[in-house]
Design an enzyme around this catalytic site. Structure first.
Site, PDB file in Angstrom:
ATOM      1  N   THR A   1       0.843  -1.206   0.000  1.00 52.79           N
ATOM      2  CA  THR A   1       0.000   0.000   0.000  1.00 52.79           C
ATOM      3  C   THR A   1       0.874   1.251   0.000  1.00 52.79           C
ATOM      4  O   THR A   1       0.365   2.345   0.256  1.00 52.79           O
ATOM      5  CB  THR A   1      -0.918   0.049   1.246  1.00 52.79           C
ATOM      6  OG1 THR A   1      -0.102  -0.129   2.404  1.00 52.79           O
ATOM      7  CG2 THR A   1      -2.015  -0.985   1.207  1.00 52.79           C
ATOM      8  N   ALA A   2       2.175   1.083  -0.263  1.00 47.34           N
ATOM      9  CA  ALA A   2       3.096   2.227  -0.170  1.00 47.34           C
ATOM     10  C   ALA A   2       3.235   2.910  -1.533  1.00 47.34           C
ATOM     11  O   ALA A   2       2.514   3.860  -1.845  1.00 47.34           O
ATOM     12  CB  ALA A   2       4.434   1.764   0.378  1.00 47.34           C
ATOM     13  N   ARG A   3       4.132   2.397  -2.345  1.00 44.90           N
ATOM     14  CA  ARG A   3       4.283   2.893  -3.711  1.00 44.90           C
ATOM     15  C   ARG A   3       4.710   1.718  -4.598  1.00 44.90           C
ATOM     16  O   ARG A   3       5.493   0.862  -4.170  1.00 44.90           O
ATOM     17  CB  ARG A   3       5.359   3.973  -3.795  1.00 44.90           C
ATOM     18  CG  ARG A   3       4.942   5.355  -3.327  1.00 44.90           C
ATOM     19  CD  ARG A   3       3.935   6.023  -4.267  1.00 44.90           C
ATOM     20  NE  ARG A   3       3.591   7.369  -3.838  1.00 44.90           N
ATOM     21  CZ  ARG A   3       2.552   7.690  -3.080  1.00 44.90           C
ATOM     22  NH1 ARG A   3       1.722   6.746  -2.634  1.00 44.90           N
ATOM     23  NH2 ARG A   3       2.313   8.945  -2.767  1.00 44.90           N
TER      24      ARG A   3
ATOM     25  N   ASP B   1      -2.363  -2.259  -3.845  1.00 42.71           N
ATOM     26  CA  ASP B   1      -3.176  -1.039  -3.999  1.00 42.71           C
ATOM     27  C   ASP B   1      -2.401   0.021  -4.781  1.00 42.71           C
ATOM     28  O   ASP B   1      -2.979   1.023  -5.194  1.00 42.71           O
ATOM     29  CB  ASP B   1      -3.536  -0.494  -2.610  1.00 42.71           C
ATOM     30  CG  ASP B   1      -4.404   0.762  -2.651  1.00 42.71           C
ATOM     31  OD1 ASP B   1      -5.447   0.733  -3.353  1.00 42.71           O
ATOM     32  OD2 ASP B   1      -4.052   1.759  -2.008  1.00 42.71           O
TER      33      ASP B   1
ATOM     34  N   GLU C   1       1.013   3.905 -12.560  1.00 44.97           N
ATOM     35  CA  GLU C   1      -0.470   3.956 -12.442  1.00 44.97           C
ATOM     36  C   GLU C   1      -1.043   4.979 -13.414  1.00 44.97           C
ATOM     37  O   GLU C   1      -0.432   6.021 -13.621  1.00 44.97           O
ATOM     38  CB  GLU C   1      -0.850   4.381 -11.018  1.00 44.97           C
ATOM     39  CG  GLU C   1      -0.457   3.378  -9.972  1.00 44.97           C
ATOM     40  CD  GLU C   1      -0.658   3.909  -8.553  1.00 44.97           C
ATOM     41  OE1 GLU C   1      -1.266   4.979  -8.373  1.00 44.97           O
ATOM     42  OE2 GLU C   1      -0.172   3.263  -7.628  1.00 44.97           O
TER      43      GLU C   1
ATOM     44  N   HIS D   1      -5.424   2.161  -5.937  1.00 43.10           N
ATOM     45  CA  HIS D   1      -4.819   3.224  -5.102  1.00 43.10           C
ATOM     46  C   HIS D   1      -5.895   3.951  -4.279  1.00 43.10           C
ATOM     47  O   HIS D   1      -6.106   5.157  -4.438  1.00 43.10           O
ATOM     48  CB  HIS D   1      -4.037   4.225  -5.981  1.00 43.10           C
ATOM     49  CG  HIS D   1      -3.035   5.021  -5.186  1.00 43.10           C
ATOM     50  ND1 HIS D   1      -1.822   5.411  -5.693  1.00 43.10           N
ATOM     51  CD2 HIS D   1      -3.077   5.523  -3.910  1.00 43.10           C
ATOM     52  CE1 HIS D   1      -1.160   6.114  -4.781  1.00 43.10           C
ATOM     53  NE2 HIS D   1      -1.898   6.179  -3.693  1.00 43.10           N
ATOM     54  N   ILE D   2      -6.544   3.183  -3.403  1.00 41.41           N
ATOM     55  CA  ILE D   2      -7.607   3.778  -2.573  1.00 41.41           C
ATOM     56  C   ILE D   2      -7.259   3.725  -1.086  1.00 41.41           C
ATOM     57  O   ILE D   2      -8.139   3.824  -0.235  1.00 41.41           O
ATOM     58  CB  ILE D   2      -8.972   3.078  -2.803  1.00 41.41           C
ATOM     59  CG1 ILE D   2      -8.864   1.566  -2.568  1.00 41.41           C
ATOM     60  CG2 ILE D   2      -9.516   3.389  -4.187  1.00 41.41           C
ATOM     61  CD1 ILE D   2     -10.211   0.891  -2.360  1.00 41.41           C
ATOM     62  N   GLY D   3      -5.963   3.575  -0.780  1.00 36.31           N
ATOM     63  CA  GLY D   3      -5.550   3.462   0.628  1.00 36.31           C
ATOM     64  C   GLY D   3      -6.168   4.536   1.518  1.00 36.31           C
ATOM     65  O   GLY D   3      -6.653   4.251   2.608  1.00 36.31           O
TER      66      GLY D   3
HETATM   67  C1  8YV Z   1      -3.328   9.576  -1.790  1.00 39.52           C
HETATM   68  C2  8YV Z   1      -1.115   8.519  -1.096  1.00 39.52           C
HETATM   69  O1  8YV Z   1      -4.537   9.109  -2.258  1.00 39.52           O
HETATM   70  O2  8YV Z   1      -0.962  10.381   0.342  1.00 39.52           O
HETATM   71  C3  8YV Z   1      -0.388   9.575  -0.366  1.00 39.52           C
HETATM   72  O3  8YV Z   1       0.867   9.592  -0.480  1.00 39.52           O
HETATM   73  O4  8YV Z   1      -0.534   7.661  -1.625  1.00 39.52           O
HETATM   74  C4  8YV Z   1      -2.590   8.417  -1.242  1.00 39.52           C
HETATM   75  O5  8YV Z   1      -3.129   7.986  -0.060  1.00 39.52           O
HETATM   76  C5  8YV Z   1      -2.690  10.349  -2.888  1.00 39.52           C
HETATM   77  O6  8YV Z   1      -1.321  10.317  -2.902  1.00 39.52           O
HETATM   78  C6  8YV Z   1      -3.153  11.768  -2.804  1.00 39.52           C
HETATM   79  O7  8YV Z   1      -2.366  12.637  -3.570  1.00 39.52           O
END
Ligand code: 8YV
Length: 321
Positions: A238-240, A264, A269, A287-289
């Site tokens: 859930t990071a990158r 995620d 992406e 990407h809905i973390g």
């Molecule tokens: C966001 C995220 O949805 O905050 C972050 O770094 O990865 C996500 O939770 C997105 O990046 C908002 O810009």
């Protein structure tokens, strides 16, 4: 009455956030929510004093070099800041902030969802019901992995990693972790520290990634390291996306060396590696973390708190440079 500062807001933000923005600023909003090109970013920043970007806007050194001199701040609507060249911003005297803390619970929820879903093959079962292809109960049908009591390895024991550990303890999981620094004992809550990723991986029946994307963590989970995981391990990210080498992860999922992956976040992406979609043992989310109503409002308000402080000449809470 003095003119309100113009702020470029690169993506559509929650209604409550846009309402608060309008009180003190003249926001340049993105009503259609399209992703701006670099040229559009530079063009729309004309005359603005600040930009509120999301991770979808790549504020690279060449883009920052082209921003107008009026820009004083980039107050990102994100905790991650891999989309912003901090050195380039600093050299132009632009203050950069992010939104830590407020999205940690939501992100850990999705990490847990991915862990459980990947282990119990939730997406396969759900698809069977939706496509009306579920035929009958069977003692050998759709067997997954039990989560309770297993070992969870966490890479990156920061805010999200620590909450993930807490949630996983609710499933009696034993926590092992790698972090650049060992946590104080009271924050470890019994978790076992590993001074290297290589030491952590053999203990990780489940592995959850929570480190930031930096040059040091690029493709951190590569073929060599995946080979150190136990057979049938489950990987959650859930990071990158950039922390994972897609080819290596896909090969391990295809061969059956790994049981499943719950993802995620992805490289490139939304044009993710197409093979992820074809594999049955991937549980995929877009990407809905941090995508809860509460958290997205809180992220927006935190970005605005930072902006307000900068505009008032105060030190912003979440200054990166
Ligand atoms: C966001 C995220 O949805 O905050 C972050 O770094 O990865 C996500 O939770 C997105 O990046 C908002 O810009």
């Amino acid at each position: 009455m003095s003119k309100k500062p113009v702020v470029l807001v690169t993506r559509k933000l929650p209604a409550a956030v846009e309402t608060r923005l309008r009180q003190n600023y003249e926001p340049r909003l993105n009503q259609h929510d399209e992703v701006y090109t670099s040229d559009q970013l530079v063009e729309y920043a004309a005359g603005a004093e600040a930009i509120i970007p999301c991770h979808t806007e790549k504020l690279t050194a060449p883009v920052i070099a082209r921003l107008p001199d009026t820009i004083r701040a980039i107050t990102s609507f994100s905790v991650g800041f891999d989309h912003i060249d901090l050195t380039a911003a600093k050299s132009r005297g632009i203050i950069v902030t992010n939104t830590p803390d407020v999205l940690s619970d939501a992100t850990a929820e999705v990490a847990m969802l991915l862990l459980l879903g990947a282990a119990r093959r939730a997406h396969e079962g759900e698809a069977e019901i939706r496509t009306n292809s579920w035929r009958d109960w069977s003692a050998t049908y759709q067997l997954g992995l039990q989560v309770t009591g297993k070992r969870l390895g966490i890479i990156g024991m920061g805010r999200v990693g620590q909450i993930m550990a807490r949630r996983a303890r609710g499933f009696d999981m034993q926590i092992h972790y790698y972090n650049r620094n060992k946590l104080p004992t009271e924050l470890e809550c019994g978790a076992v520290y590993h001074a290297s990723v290589e030491s952590l991986l053999p203990h990780s029946e489940f592995l959850s990634i929570h480190c930031p994307a930096t040059p040091d963590t690029y493709h951190l989970l590569d073929a060599e390291r995946i080979a150190l995981l136990p057979d049938n391990a489950v990987v959650v990210n859930t990071a990158r996306g950039s922390v994972v080498d897609d080819e290596a992860l896909i090969a391990a999922l295809q061969s059956g060396r790994l049981f499943a992956a719950g993802l995620d976040v992805f490289n490139n992406e939304p044009a993710i590696h197409p093979t992820y979609r074809k594999l049955k043992n991937t549980f995929l989310l877009p990407h809905i973390g941090s995508a809860t109503r509460e958290t997205r409002d809180a992220m927006g308000f935190r970005a605005l708190d930072n902006l307000d402080a900068i505009m008032a000449g105060r030190e912003p809470r979440d200054r990166l440079v």
